[in-house]
Design a protein around this motif. Sequence first.
Motif, short mmCIF file in Angstrom:
data_model
loop_
_atom_site.label_atom_id
_atom_site.label_comp_id
_atom_site.label_asym_id
_atom_site.label_seq_id
_atom_site.Cartn_x
_atom_site.Cartn_y
_atom_site.Cartn_z
N GLY A 55 0.79 -1.22 0.00
CA GLY A 55 0.00 0.00 0.00
C GLY A 55 0.82 1.27 0.00
N ARG A 56 0.24 2.33 0.49
CA ARG A 56 0.89 3.63 0.56
C ARG A 56 0.61 4.25 1.92
NH1 ARG A 56 4.80 4.33 -3.12
NH2 ARG A 56 5.03 2.33 -2.05
N ILE A 57 1.55 5.07 2.38
CA ILE A 57 1.42 5.79 3.65
C ILE A 57 1.35 7.28 3.36
CG2 ILE A 57 2.47 6.34 5.88
CD1 ILE A 57 1.56 3.45 5.64
N HIS A 58 0.29 7.92 3.84
CA HIS A 58 0.13 9.37 3.69
C HIS A 58 0.07 10.03 5.06
CE1 HIS A 58 -1.76 9.29 -0.65
NE2 HIS A 58 -0.56 8.76 -0.59
N MET A 59 0.43 11.30 5.09
CA MET A 59 0.28 12.12 6.28
C MET A 59 -0.75 13.20 5.98
SD MET A 59 3.08 14.33 8.49
CE MET A 59 3.59 15.40 7.13
N ASN A 60 -1.70 13.37 6.90
CA ASN A 60 -2.72 14.40 6.73
C ASN A 60 -2.34 15.64 7.54
OD1 ASN A 60 -5.53 15.22 5.87
ND2 ASN A 60 -5.72 15.42 8.08
N THR A 61 -2.43 16.80 6.91
CA THR A 61 -2.10 18.05 7.59
C THR A 61 -3.20 19.09 7.36
OG1 THR A 61 -0.89 18.90 5.66
CG2 THR A 61 0.38 17.64 7.28
N LEU A 62 -3.22 20.08 8.20
CA LEU A 62 -4.18 21.18 8.09
C LEU A 62 -3.41 22.46 7.87
CD1 LEU A 62 -6.58 20.29 11.04
CD2 LEU A 62 -6.80 19.65 8.63
N GLY A 93 -5.54 20.18 3.79
CA GLY A 93 -6.76 20.93 3.61
C GLY A 93 -6.86 22.04 4.64
N ALA A 94 -8.09 22.48 4.90
CA ALA A 94 -8.36 23.57 5.85
C ALA A 94 -7.61 24.83 5.45
CB ALA A 94 -8.03 23.16 7.27
N GLY A 95 -7.97 25.37 4.32
CA GLY A 95 -7.30 26.56 3.83
C GLY A 95 -6.92 26.39 2.37
N MET A 96 -6.05 27.23 1.88
CA MET A 96 -5.57 27.17 0.50
C MET A 96 -4.07 26.93 0.52
SD MET A 96 -8.11 27.50 -1.61
CE MET A 96 -7.56 28.21 -3.17
N VAL A 108 7.78 13.71 -2.68
CA VAL A 108 6.58 12.98 -2.27
C VAL A 108 5.38 13.58 -2.99
CG1 VAL A 108 7.55 12.47 0.01
CG2 VAL A 108 6.07 14.48 -0.28
N TYR A 109 4.33 12.83 -3.09
CA TYR A 109 3.12 13.29 -3.76
C TYR A 109 2.31 14.18 -2.82
CZ TYR A 109 4.13 9.87 -7.40
OH TYR A 109 4.72 9.15 -8.43
N TYR A 110 1.52 15.06 -3.40
CA TYR A 110 0.68 15.93 -2.58
C TYR A 110 -0.76 15.85 -3.06
CZ TYR A 110 1.12 19.36 -6.42
OH TYR A 110 1.10 19.99 -7.64
N TYR A 111 -1.68 16.04 -2.09
CA TYR A 111 -3.10 15.84 -2.31
C TYR A 111 -3.88 16.99 -1.66
CZ TYR A 111 -1.63 11.14 -3.58
OH TYR A 111 -1.01 10.07 -4.19
N PRO A 112 -4.21 18.02 -2.42
CA PRO A 112 -4.99 19.11 -1.84
C PRO A 112 -6.43 18.67 -1.58
CG PRO A 112 -4.80 19.41 -4.20
CD PRO A 112 -3.93 18.23 -3.85
N ILE A 113 -7.00 19.18 -0.51
CA ILE A 113 -8.41 18.94 -0.20
C ILE A 113 -9.19 20.20 -0.57
CG2 ILE A 113 -10.09 18.44 1.61
CD1 ILE A 113 -7.85 17.07 3.16
N VAL A 114 -10.15 20.05 -1.47
CA VAL A 114 -10.94 21.19 -1.93
C VAL A 114 -12.42 20.83 -1.86
CG1 VAL A 114 -9.10 22.00 -3.45
CG2 VAL A 114 -10.88 20.48 -4.35
N SER A 115 -13.26 21.85 -1.94
CA SER A 115 -14.70 21.60 -1.95
C SER A 115 -15.37 22.22 -3.18
CB SER A 115 -15.35 22.15 -0.68
OG SER A 115 -15.11 23.53 -0.55
N SER A 116 -14.55 22.67 -4.14
CA SER A 116 -15.11 23.23 -5.37
C SER A 116 -14.05 23.26 -6.46
CB SER A 116 -15.62 24.66 -5.14
OG SER A 116 -14.54 25.55 -4.92
N MET A 117 -14.50 23.35 -7.70
CA MET A 117 -13.58 23.49 -8.82
C MET A 117 -12.83 24.81 -8.72
SD MET A 117 -13.08 25.21 -11.88
CE MET A 117 -14.67 25.78 -12.47
N TYR A 173 -11.85 15.75 -3.18
CA TYR A 173 -13.07 16.56 -3.05
C TYR A 173 -13.74 16.16 -1.74
CZ TYR A 173 -17.77 18.32 -3.29
OH TYR A 173 -18.95 18.96 -2.98
N GLU A 174 -13.83 17.09 -0.82
CA GLU A 174 -14.45 16.82 0.48
C GLU A 174 -15.80 17.52 0.54
OE1 GLU A 174 -12.42 16.37 4.62
OE2 GLU A 174 -12.95 18.49 4.40
N ASP A 175 -16.84 16.73 0.61
CA ASP A 175 -18.20 17.27 0.65
C ASP A 175 -18.36 18.15 1.88
OD1 ASP A 175 -21.02 17.58 1.17
OD2 ASP A 175 -21.37 15.97 -0.27
N PRO A 176 -18.58 19.45 1.71
CA PRO A 176 -18.62 20.35 2.87
C PRO A 176 -19.88 20.20 3.72
CG PRO A 176 -19.09 21.58 0.87
CD PRO A 176 -18.72 20.19 0.44
#
Length: 468
Positions: free
Chosen positions: A98-105, A132-135, A148-157, A180-183
């Motif tokens: 698998g893969r290991i990710h770290m989540n940050t705000l 996520g939690a911001g831009m 490392v790869y990065y994964y932004p969390i957004v709620s809109s295009m 895409y995180e459903d707000p």
Amino acid sequence: MKSIKPVIISGREVHPIIEGGKGVAVSNGRSAGAFAKAGCVGTFSGVNPDSYDEDGNPIPQVYKNKTRKERFEELIAYAIEGGIAQARIAYEGSDGRGRIHMNTLWEAGGTERVIHGVLEGAKGLIHGVTCGAGMPYKMAEIAAQYNVYYYPIVSSMRAFRALWKRSYSKHSALLGGVVYEDPWKAGGHNGLSNAERYDEPQDPYPRVAEIRKFMNSVGLNDVPIIMAGGVWYLRDWEEWLDNPEIGPVAFQFGSRPLLTQESPIPDSWKQRLLNLKEGDVTLNKYSPTGFYSSQLNNDFLRELGDRAARQVPFARKPTDELTGEVKVGARGRSIFVPADKQADVEGWIAAGYTEGMRTPDDTMIFVDPDRAQEILADQAGCMGCLSACAFSNWADNEENTTGRLADPRSFCIQKTLQDIAHGGSVENNLAFAGHNAFKFADDPLFQSGRNGQFPTVAQLVDQILTGN
């Protein structure tokens, strides 16, 4: 049910199942390692994660310095040490799968420094960083420094488009996916814009299709979108599979992993989640971040609502609108409130809510002496866990202040999240949860949990892959 096909995440083919990152200390190295071992993506929280002593016990995050700035440095040190510890545990538990990710705000205090510190100290152990939690404009640049790869969390295009044009287009090779995180459905803090109503949820399909359309227009056809928030059974998302409007897709599970054997949350919290009813998780805006958040409607939340309800506009001298005189506090100082609210205020004071506390909005709330003392102590003990905190008025800037009055209608988020994660009361602490958490009550996989026999992460993954 369509077949659930693997996707490429962080350079490896995995099941399209991602563990949702939950801080503080709620998704950790053990749970992340188990998800990775099951051929998925495991995510540990990089927000105030635990580190351990020689006996394997969590080290309490006690702040010893006198000034906020000094305590802020302690906070960052704790976070880096804990993040490295959780990365090692996750990597060892994954058995190389698998893969290991770290989540940050992004809006957490010192996030850039923490990400640098953990990625430097855990080189080769972390494959991706979710943020996520911001831009998080700088996330692409930071990820590129450590490959490392990065994964932004957004709620809109619109949010992703802004990130892409300003920054991500320069580091597109390491853009591992767009979350895409459903707000309206996700647990924790939500990305509702000022133009969106918290009480008018929207269908995620057209919003995600709009993101995909933009991604395809800039050559990101093969980059997966990760659907987060409101995901329970994959059978409910069958129309998203092999769908050109959605493209390659994976699904993030935040709530269901809470009731696994590897989940670190206390049993009292697990049992409470097993007995939720629909509507027990609500959106509110009491968080010191200023974001809406989804949390369990418990005594903690109700007290915040009651506190905000005992609130009136006030002035020290009478005005045309504020003519009702009220004596407040031990010294009986006069304040002036709307005449039609005077009786309410006097009633609150008579009921024991004798302490008036000023808010940044020229209003005053009324609390009892014990609550007032607690609020003031928590504000004084601030350690800068947010980049900007409405509750304490801390800000991660040169002046270390937001320039606004500290807001007594909110709370110390670090204090309550640490407490509930380490055995504190579920009723008297902030308890984040997704809006579908009421489904635990009827989900067959978790019913043995009522007798303490929760499923393993591997069993949960096997169940998810059936569509159920």
